[in-house]
Motif scaffolding. Structure first.
Motif, short mmCIF file in Angstrom:
data_model
loop_
_atom_site.label_atom_id
_atom_site.label_comp_id
_atom_site.label_asym_id
_atom_site.label_seq_id
_atom_site.Cartn_x
_atom_site.Cartn_y
_atom_site.Cartn_z
N ALA A 35 0.83 -1.21 0.00
CA ALA A 35 0.00 0.00 0.00
C ALA A 35 0.86 1.26 0.00
O ALA A 35 0.58 2.23 -0.71
CB ALA A 35 -0.95 -0.01 1.20
N VAL A 36 1.93 1.24 0.80
CA VAL A 36 2.81 2.40 0.87
C VAL A 36 3.51 2.62 -0.47
O VAL A 36 3.55 3.74 -0.99
CB VAL A 36 3.84 2.27 2.02
N LEU A 37 4.06 1.57 -1.03
CA LEU A 37 4.75 1.72 -2.32
C LEU A 37 3.79 2.18 -3.41
O LEU A 37 4.13 3.04 -4.22
CB LEU A 37 5.42 0.39 -2.72
N GLY A 38 2.58 1.64 -3.41
CA GLY A 38 1.58 2.08 -4.38
C GLY A 38 1.23 3.54 -4.19
O GLY A 38 1.13 4.31 -5.16
N ALA A 39 1.06 3.96 -2.94
CA ALA A 39 0.74 5.36 -2.65
C ALA A 39 1.87 6.29 -3.06
O ALA A 39 1.62 7.39 -3.57
CB ALA A 39 0.42 5.53 -1.17
N LEU A 40 3.10 5.85 -2.86
CA LEU A 40 4.25 6.68 -3.24
C LEU A 40 4.28 6.92 -4.74
O LEU A 40 4.70 7.99 -5.19
CB LEU A 40 5.56 6.02 -2.79
N MET A 41 3.82 5.95 -5.51
CA MET A 41 3.80 6.11 -6.96
C MET A 41 2.57 6.88 -7.45
O MET A 41 2.54 7.37 -8.57
CB MET A 41 3.89 4.75 -7.65
N LEU A 42 1.56 6.99 -6.60
CA LEU A 42 0.34 7.70 -6.99
C LEU A 42 0.34 9.16 -6.56
O LEU A 42 -0.19 10.02 -7.26
CB LEU A 42 -0.90 7.01 -6.40
N SER A 103 4.29 -5.16 -14.48
CA SER A 103 2.93 -5.55 -14.07
C SER A 103 2.79 -5.56 -12.55
O SER A 103 1.74 -5.18 -12.02
CB SER A 103 2.56 -6.91 -14.65
N TYR A 104 3.85 -5.98 -11.83
CA TYR A 104 3.78 -5.96 -10.37
C TYR A 104 3.71 -4.52 -9.84
O TYR A 104 2.95 -4.23 -8.92
CB TYR A 104 4.97 -6.69 -9.74
N LEU A 105 4.47 -3.63 -10.47
CA LEU A 105 4.42 -2.23 -10.06
C LEU A 105 3.02 -1.66 -10.28
O LEU A 105 2.50 -0.93 -9.45
CB LEU A 105 5.45 -1.41 -10.84
N ALA A 106 2.41 -2.02 -11.40
CA ALA A 106 1.04 -1.56 -11.68
C ALA A 106 0.07 -2.12 -10.64
O ALA A 106 -0.84 -1.41 -10.19
CB ALA A 106 0.62 -1.98 -13.08
N GLN A 107 0.26 -3.37 -10.24
CA GLN A 107 -0.59 -3.96 -9.20
C GLN A 107 -0.47 -3.20 -7.89
O GLN A 107 -1.45 -3.04 -7.17
CB GLN A 107 -0.21 -5.43 -8.97
N LEU A 108 0.73 -2.73 -7.58
CA LEU A 108 0.93 -1.98 -6.33
C LEU A 108 0.08 -0.71 -6.31
O LEU A 108 -0.50 -0.37 -5.29
CB LEU A 108 2.40 -1.62 -6.14
N GLN A 110 -2.68 -0.29 -7.74
CA GLN A 110 -4.10 -0.65 -7.66
C GLN A 110 -4.48 -1.13 -6.26
O GLN A 110 -5.66 -1.22 -5.95
CB GLN A 110 -4.43 -1.73 -8.69
N LYS A 111 -3.50 -1.43 -5.43
CA LYS A 111 -3.79 -1.96 -4.10
C LYS A 111 -4.07 -0.87 -3.08
O LYS A 111 -4.35 -1.15 -1.93
CB LYS A 111 -2.62 -2.83 -3.61
#
Length: 126
Positions: A35-42, A103-108, A110-111
């Motif tokens: 969640a943190v890594l995904g948020a950092l990219m968003l 694809s894994y980065l994209a999944q992050l 989306q989480k």
């Protein structure tokens, strides 16, 4: 007099497999790391809130450590942090496959619903 018990070879192997691992498993919250890594990219400014207490070593998985290092490097260079720049950075470092690919980065990304709680989540990881 009681009969002496001798475990079968399969039971002995199972016991040894269970007891040879370390007794303590490091604390981990892989879902929060994602969640943190995904948020950092968003959210472009979320790295500022997280950097003061999270280091790459705070992450449990090697893949997440590599992703966070790439995000930190981009931040230090004052470059934008998003799915595309992180992907390109990891590709340039020849680490994209190690982390599970684009694809894994994209999944992050989306989480995580939003980056609103990224600081709270990062503190748990730290």
């Amino acid at each position: 007099m009681a009969k002496e018990y001798t475990p079968s070879s399969r039971n002995r192997e199972a016991f040894e497999a269970l007891t040879e691992t370390a007794g303590n498993v490091p604390p981990q919250a892989v879902e929060l790391e994602e969640a943190v890594l995904g948020a950092l990219m968003l959210e472009k400014d979320s790295i500022i809130a997280v950097q003061e207490f999270v280091t790459p070593e705070s992450f449990y998985t090697e893949e997440h450590r590599l992703i966070y290092k790439a995000i930190e490097e981009l931040s230090m260079e004052l470059k934008p942090i998003d799915l595309y720049t992180v992907t390109e950075r990891l590709k340039a470092k020849k680490e994209l496959k190690k982390v599970g690919g684009a694809s894994y980065l994209a999944q992050l990304t989306q989480k995580v619903g939003s980056a609103a709680n990224v600081e709270f989540h990062a503190k748990i990881i730290a």
